[in-house]
Motif scaffolding. Structure first.
Motif, PDB file in Angstrom:
ATOM      1  N   GLU A 272       2.765   5.687  15.635  1.00 19.99           N
ATOM      2  CA  GLU A 272       3.177   4.947  16.845  1.00 19.99           C
ATOM      3  C   GLU A 272       2.789   3.472  16.775  1.00 19.99           C
ATOM      4  N   PRO A 273       1.503   3.126  16.498  1.00 20.86           N
ATOM      5  CA  PRO A 273       1.171   1.691  16.431  1.00 20.86           C
ATOM      6  C   PRO A 273       1.880   0.960  15.297  1.00 20.86           C
ATOM      7  N   LEU A 274       2.183   1.657  14.183  1.00 19.43           N
ATOM      8  CA  LEU A 274       2.913   1.002  13.097  1.00 19.43           C
ATOM      9  C   LEU A 274       4.349   0.693  13.499  1.00 19.43           C
ATOM     10  N   GLU A 275       4.932   1.535  14.334  1.00 19.97           N
ATOM     11  CA  GLU A 275       6.324   1.349  14.719  1.00 19.97           C
ATOM     12  C   GLU A 275       6.481   0.426  15.922  1.00 19.97           C
TER      13      GLU A 275
ATOM     14  N   THR B  57      -1.273  -3.741  18.813  1.00 16.01           N
ATOM     15  CA  THR B  57      -1.661  -3.381  17.447  1.00 16.01           C
ATOM     16  C   THR B  57      -0.678  -3.982  16.449  1.00 16.01           C
ATOM     17  N   SER B  58      -0.473  -5.284  16.538  1.00 22.57           N
ATOM     18  CA  SER B  58       0.444  -5.952  15.617  1.00 22.57           C
ATOM     19  C   SER B  58      -0.327  -6.368  14.364  1.00 22.57           C
TER      20      SER B  58
ATOM     21  N   ASP C 252       8.209   6.573   5.885  1.00 26.30           N
ATOM     22  CA  ASP C 252       9.328   5.789   6.403  1.00 26.30           C
ATOM     23  C   ASP C 252       8.874   4.472   7.017  1.00 26.30           C
ATOM     24  N   ARG C 253       7.592   4.395   7.351  1.00 25.02           N
ATOM     25  CA  ARG C 253       7.052   3.179   7.968  1.00 25.02           C
ATOM     26  C   ARG C 253       6.440   2.229   6.938  1.00 25.02           C
TER      27      ARG C 253
ATOM     28  N   GLN D  28      17.909   5.512   9.535  1.00 19.69           N
ATOM     29  CA  GLN D  28      18.255   4.247  10.181  1.00 19.69           C
ATOM     30  C   GLN D  28      17.063   3.295  10.191  1.00 19.69           C
ATOM     31  N   ARG D  29      15.858   3.857  10.392  1.00 23.18           N
ATOM     32  CA  ARG D  29      14.660   3.017  10.336  1.00 23.18           C
ATOM     33  C   ARG D  29      14.499   2.422   8.943  1.00 23.18           C
TER      34      ARG D  29
END
Length: 501
Positions: free
Chosen positions: A326-329, A346-347, A389-390, A465-466
């Motif tokens: 979640e924070p990575l996305e 969390t950037s 995927d991230r 798509q990501r």
């Protein structure tokens, strides 16, 4: 007669403004504090009475009542000493303007500097622009950079009383200057350092990994390095902070606020944070935790605007890795509890490293791998497909030694800054790796033949798509490094080459 001086208390990962109301009433002499004040505030009674005596003052033989409003909000912190003492000393005097006050009192009336009040001051700067704030003199260097508020520094209670009672208008403390190298772009000033304590010139060979590091730093693209032990994975990761994009004053202050919340030493510097937790770290130490009123920030919050480095990635607990999705996305983490909901920004740039197998010798040219197929499979399956995927950039590092020296950190920093200027000149608020889907469509302009290539590559590699969006973001950064306005076929091919297959 009731007087009010304002203060603030920690609440979640921010702060709430508190009105400290003082009143002297007829009755047996007493000193009462109401409004859900914890032990550190209740103990202020003893410090305040001793500090007042040091100033040749004392509380009158009356009932002294203090109320901390809002009364239903739990409060804590010895920084309430100063507003309480000021209200006790003022007695029947009338305040001429609205004051905020922070500071722990010594028994001799001296004021002690506390770095923990820094995030509280930032909250006041946001909610009460141009507020008049009295602070301990020991915090001049740190607090003077805070924008939007007027700061008055005093060494003791006597000076604070003189400041409040004087009829003459006193000028606030001048704002501190930031002594770092800087440049101006689009009306904004950006600060940076050129003190390369760890230099990429020390990394011999590994040109593909260094190229990926340059792309990662330029656009904040998540990077995973895979290779045999000792091939330079950690060496590269630890040099990345020195070539990252410059920071605004607001970003530097934001990082300092997070350091204060995490009980870290406050450091005003354009060198972005670098967090490197051990694989044995608990989930709460990585993600943070929360109670009904207070939040304990974790490593991902401390890495905001900087780098979070996971060495030996597969050895981290699976639930930690899955919680990072979640924070990575979304660049935000929400911790929900029954009585509270805490949200962190969390950037951060996620850098990770791993061996190709449990023994580490699968890719070795000189050592034999001792692992069985099932062990290798189990090792790699610790990282799920949604997590993969991230990851924007995946590099398999070679073991062979190439004596060719590549770019130094200074040269890489200059190229990162060139790409940074192009991103900001297009009107981007976020770096390429942190763009939203709408921003990708707006800023990732493809040349005509690129659409067919994307369709072919998507079918060949089975990209989601990501995954396609991430390829476009990486290609946009590569184009920026090459000085190209549009994304060309060669940029996309290189970006696809960094996808894990």
């Amino acid at each position: 007669m009731t007087n009010t001086i304002f203060c603030a208390t920690r609440y979640g990962n921010g702060a709430k403004i508190v009105a400290v109301e003082g009143s002297f009433n007829r009755g047996l002499p007493s000193f009462q504090i109401s409004g859900l004040a914890n032990h550190s505030i209740q103990e202020a009674k003893h410090r305040v009475q001793s500090a007042l005596q040091s100033c040749n003052l004392s509380l009158p033989p009356m009932r002294f009542v203090l109320n901390l409003s809002p009364a239903d909000l739990p409060k804590s912190g010895s920084h309430f000493d100063l507003p309480i003492a000021l209200l006790g000393a003022l007695q029947k005097s009338i305040l001429q303007k609205k004051w905020f006050a922070f500071g722990e009192l010594g028994l001799d009336g001296s004021l002690k500097h506390q770095e923990s009040i820094y995030p509280l001051l930032l909250q006041i700067a946001l909610q009460e622009p141009k507020a008049n704030v009295i602070l301990p003199k020991g915090g001049e260097e740190i607090f003077s950079l805070i924008p939007n508020i007027s700061l008055y520094f005093v060494a003791n209670l006597s000076e604070a009383l003189e400041l409040i009672n004087t009829q003459e208008e006193r000028e606030p403390y001048p704002k501190g200057s930031v002594g770092f190298q800087s440049f101006e772009l689009m009306g904004e000033k950006y600060y940076y350092l050129q003190d390369f304590k760890l230099d990429f010139a020390d990394v011999i060979g590994q040109e593909v990994a260094k190229r990926a590091s340059l792309i990662s730093a330029s656009g904040f693209h998540n990077l995973l390095l895979e290779g045999s032990p000792g091939c330079g994975k950690s060496m590269i990761a630890k040099r990345l902070p020195y070539i990252l994009p410059p920071m605004t004053l607001e970003e530097m202050i934001e990082c300092a606020k997070i350091q204060a919340l995490g009980n870290q030493k406050i450091d005003y510097s354009p060198l972005r944070p670098f967090r490197n937790p051990h694989q044995s770290a608990s989930k709460s130490s990585i993600l943070g935790s929360a109670t009904s009123t207070e939040a304990k920030i974790g490593e991902i919050a401390l890495a905001h605007r900087g780098i979070l480095f996971f060495d030996e990635l597969p050895h981290f607990k699976k639930d930690i890795l899955e919680s990072l999705r979640e924070p990575l996305e979304n660049n935000v983490l929400v911790i929900s509890r029954v009585h509270s909901k805490i949200e962190y920004d969390t950037s951060f740039l996620f850098i990770s490293a791993q061996n190709p197998c449990p023994c580490g010798n699968l890719l070795s040219l000189s050592k034999e791998c001792r692992c069985q197929d099932r062990e290798i499979s189990a090792y790699r399956n610790k990282i799920s497909e949604p997590f993969w995927d991230r990851i924007d950039l995946f590099v398999q590092m070679n073991e062979g030694v190439d004596n060719t020296k590549g770019m130094s950190s200074k040269e890489m920093q200059e190229r990162v800054f060139e790409a940074f200027r192009r991103q900001k000149s297009r009107g981007q608020t976020a770096l390429n790796g942190k763009m939203s889907e709408r921003e990708v469509e707006q800023f990732c302009i493809l040349e005509n033949e690129c659409e067919d290539l994307i369709i072919k590559m998507r079918e060949k590699f089975g990209l989601s798509q990501r995954g396609v969006q991430k390829v476009k973001k990486v290609a946009r950064t590569i184009a920026d490094l090459e000085g190209s306005e549009k994304i060309s076929k060669s940029h996309l091919i290189e970006a696809f080459g960094y996808r894990r297959r």
